[in-house]
Scaffold this motif. Sequence first.
Motif, mmCIF file in Angstrom:
data_model
loop_
_atom_site.group_PDB
_atom_site.id
_atom_site.type_symbol
_atom_site.label_atom_id
_atom_site.label_comp_id
_atom_site.label_asym_id
_atom_site.label_seq_id
_atom_site.Cartn_x
_atom_site.Cartn_y
_atom_site.Cartn_z
ATOM 1 N N THR A 172 0.913 -1.166 0.194
ATOM 2 C CA THR A 172 -0.024 -0.031 -0.048
ATOM 3 C C THR A 172 1.050 1.428 0.089
ATOM 4 O OG1 THR A 172 -1.751 -1.108 1.273
ATOM 5 C CG2 THR A 172 -1.801 1.204 1.207
ATOM 6 N N HIS A 173 1.900 1.208 0.964
ATOM 7 C CA HIS A 173 2.988 2.360 0.693
ATOM 8 C C HIS A 173 3.332 2.637 -0.675
ATOM 9 C CE1 HIS A 173 3.042 3.665 4.842
ATOM 10 N NE2 HIS A 173 3.334 2.559 5.183
ATOM 11 N N ILE A 174 3.821 1.536 -1.357
ATOM 12 C CA ILE A 174 4.278 1.770 -2.779
ATOM 13 C C ILE A 174 3.174 2.130 -3.651
ATOM 14 C CG2 ILE A 174 5.280 0.502 -4.708
ATOM 15 C CD1 ILE A 174 6.360 -1.504 -2.827
ATOM 16 N N LEU A 175 1.980 1.705 -3.381
ATOM 17 C CA LEU A 175 0.988 2.435 -4.286
ATOM 18 C C LEU A 175 0.782 3.867 -3.856
ATOM 19 C CD1 LEU A 175 -1.564 -0.438 -4.315
ATOM 20 C CD2 LEU A 175 0.169 -0.034 -5.838
ATOM 21 N N ASN A 176 0.621 4.373 -2.761
ATOM 22 C CA ASN A 176 0.824 5.591 -2.283
ATOM 23 C C ASN A 176 1.824 6.614 -2.764
ATOM 24 O OD1 ASN A 176 -0.709 4.781 1.070
ATOM 25 N ND2 ASN A 176 -1.582 4.987 -1.070
ATOM 26 N N GLN A 177 2.971 5.960 -2.980
ATOM 27 C CA GLN A 177 4.011 6.563 -3.302
ATOM 28 C C GLN A 177 3.939 7.093 -4.818
ATOM 29 O OE1 GLN A 177 7.512 4.609 -2.065
ATOM 30 N NE2 GLN A 177 6.900 4.820 0.151
ATOM 31 N N THR A 178 3.236 5.987 -5.685
ATOM 32 C CA THR A 178 3.096 6.214 -6.854
ATOM 33 C C THR A 178 1.916 7.140 -7.376
ATOM 34 O OG1 THR A 178 3.805 4.060 -7.522
ATOM 35 C CG2 THR A 178 2.717 5.086 -9.119
ATOM 36 N N LYS A 179 0.920 7.086 -6.584
ATOM 37 C CA LYS A 179 -0.240 7.846 -6.843
ATOM 38 C C LYS A 179 -0.717 8.383 -5.348
ATOM 39 C CE LYS A 179 -1.933 5.274 -10.878
ATOM 40 N NZ LYS A 179 -3.159 4.712 -11.484
ATOM 41 N N ALA A 180 -0.703 9.539 -5.125
ATOM 42 C CA ALA A 180 -1.090 9.973 -3.690
ATOM 43 C C ALA A 180 -2.686 9.731 -3.397
ATOM 44 C CB ALA A 180 -0.775 11.489 -3.380
ATOM 45 N N TYR A 181 -2.759 9.541 -2.190
ATOM 46 C CA TYR A 181 -4.122 9.419 -1.708
ATOM 47 C C TYR A 181 -4.651 10.777 -1.228
ATOM 48 C CZ TYR A 181 -2.196 9.325 2.864
ATOM 49 O OH TYR A 181 -1.493 9.555 4.224
ATOM 50 N N ASP A 182 -5.995 11.057 -1.139
ATOM 51 C CA ASP A 182 -6.493 12.437 -0.767
ATOM 52 C C ASP A 182 -6.109 12.665 0.674
ATOM 53 O OD1 ASP A 182 -8.185 14.419 -0.056
ATOM 54 O OD2 ASP A 182 -10.057 13.242 -0.663
ATOM 55 N N PRO A 183 -5.504 13.852 0.462
ATOM 56 C CA PRO A 183 -4.803 14.501 1.673
ATOM 57 C C PRO A 183 -5.722 14.706 2.980
ATOM 58 C CG PRO A 183 -4.749 16.299 0.174
ATOM 59 C CD PRO A 183 -5.207 14.962 -0.421
ATOM 60 N N ALA A 184 -6.855 14.678 2.577
ATOM 61 C CA ALA A 184 -7.993 14.755 3.768
ATOM 62 C C ALA A 184 -8.268 13.732 4.720
ATOM 63 C CB ALA A 184 -9.443 14.917 2.800
ATOM 64 N N TYR A 185 -7.623 12.681 4.166
ATOM 65 C CA TYR A 185 -7.638 11.542 5.068
ATOM 66 C C TYR A 185 -6.711 11.803 6.270
ATOM 67 C CZ TYR A 185 -6.812 6.467 6.778
ATOM 68 O OH TYR A 185 -6.758 5.561 7.492
ATOM 69 N N ASP A 186 -5.689 12.595 6.090
ATOM 70 C CA ASP A 186 -4.850 12.637 7.348
ATOM 71 C C ASP A 186 -5.371 13.776 8.222
ATOM 72 O OD1 ASP A 186 -2.964 11.040 5.893
ATOM 73 O OD2 ASP A 186 -1.179 12.514 5.572
ATOM 74 N N ARG A 187 -6.086 14.572 7.950
ATOM 75 C CA ARG A 187 -6.888 15.499 8.472
ATOM 76 C C ARG A 187 -7.955 15.099 9.502
ATOM 77 N NH1 ARG A 187 -6.122 18.693 3.715
ATOM 78 N NH2 ARG A 187 -8.281 18.485 3.035
ATOM 79 N N ILE A 188 -8.417 13.824 9.350
ATOM 80 C CA ILE A 188 -9.575 13.475 10.010
ATOM 81 C C ILE A 188 -9.117 13.172 11.441
ATOM 82 C CG2 ILE A 188 -10.886 11.617 10.293
ATOM 83 C CD1 ILE A 188 -10.818 11.071 7.209
ATOM 84 N N THR A 189 -7.898 12.790 11.554
ATOM 85 C CA THR A 189 -7.767 12.676 13.170
ATOM 86 C C THR A 189 -6.182 13.226 13.175
ATOM 87 O OG1 THR A 189 -6.844 10.546 12.484
ATOM 88 C CG2 THR A 189 -9.037 10.521 13.592
#
Length: 292
Positions: A172-189
């Motif tokens: 999953t980290h590799i996939l995230n490094q290739t295509k970033a996920y929505d930064p709103a995720y980090d802001r939830i908590t």
Amino acid sequence: MKKFLIYLCMFLLPGVWVSCSNDDNEVDKNNSIFEDTGEDAEMNEFDQWLLENYVYPYNIEVKYRLDDNETDVDYDLVPAEYDKAFALARIVKYVWMEAYDEIWGIETTRTYVPKVIQMIGNVAYTESGMILGQAEQGMKVMLYMVNGLDVNNLDMDMMNEFYFKTMHHEFTHILNQTKAYDPAYDRITEADYIGSDWYQMQDEEARQEGFISAYAMDRGSEDFAEMVSIYVTNTADTWEAFMQQAGETGRPILEQKFEIVYNYMRDSWGVDLDELREVVQRRQNEIELLFN
């Protein structure tokens, strides 16, 4: 700077951190478990199998002999036993890599898998507890406790904890490094991540605060990867039990996070996490067939 993913398992007695030890391995003289990288090194049956099943189709190098260049000399490590390393390599290929092959084809799997898998016979210990798995920048994954594998009495919880969750997490980290996920995720908590102090938490306590595991409280990227890895390696019933543990406070947060995770995998990679979980669960239930 190198980035490491580390899973820890802690056993707490009053005022004392304790750990378990393994018996010394018996060395098969015909299948040396120590690295021999010289030109005269002979390939055994396992080496040939790895060429045909890991190197040629996936461009992955599996190291099961103890190699000081790939391990941390600060840890008291023992080599993986030949037969158990061979068995684990078959299991990992079937349950992890071929599950993704089934979803999106071997070409995509080959493109993004880590390039080195190092197998270690026992676990490593730190001041905080026991290391269950380790990964470095999406390129190398360390799988510990190989000698705890018993093909005659397969323990799925043990394999998920030591092997499969690590592989799905790092992938999953590799996939995230290739295509970033929505930064709103980090802001939830955002205000509740606690970094390296995560090991002081219990999983159930973390769920009540909106994190799927204690390790998810480290940072947003680890939180995201934990959601994927724990979702696909557990049944729907187990996942629901986790949601019930989260309670009225944690469950809505986890559901909000999962919606982003699910949409990311679907929209960025064409992967339906429910379908992937179904494939992983089916293959987990078929592991015994590999040895019959």
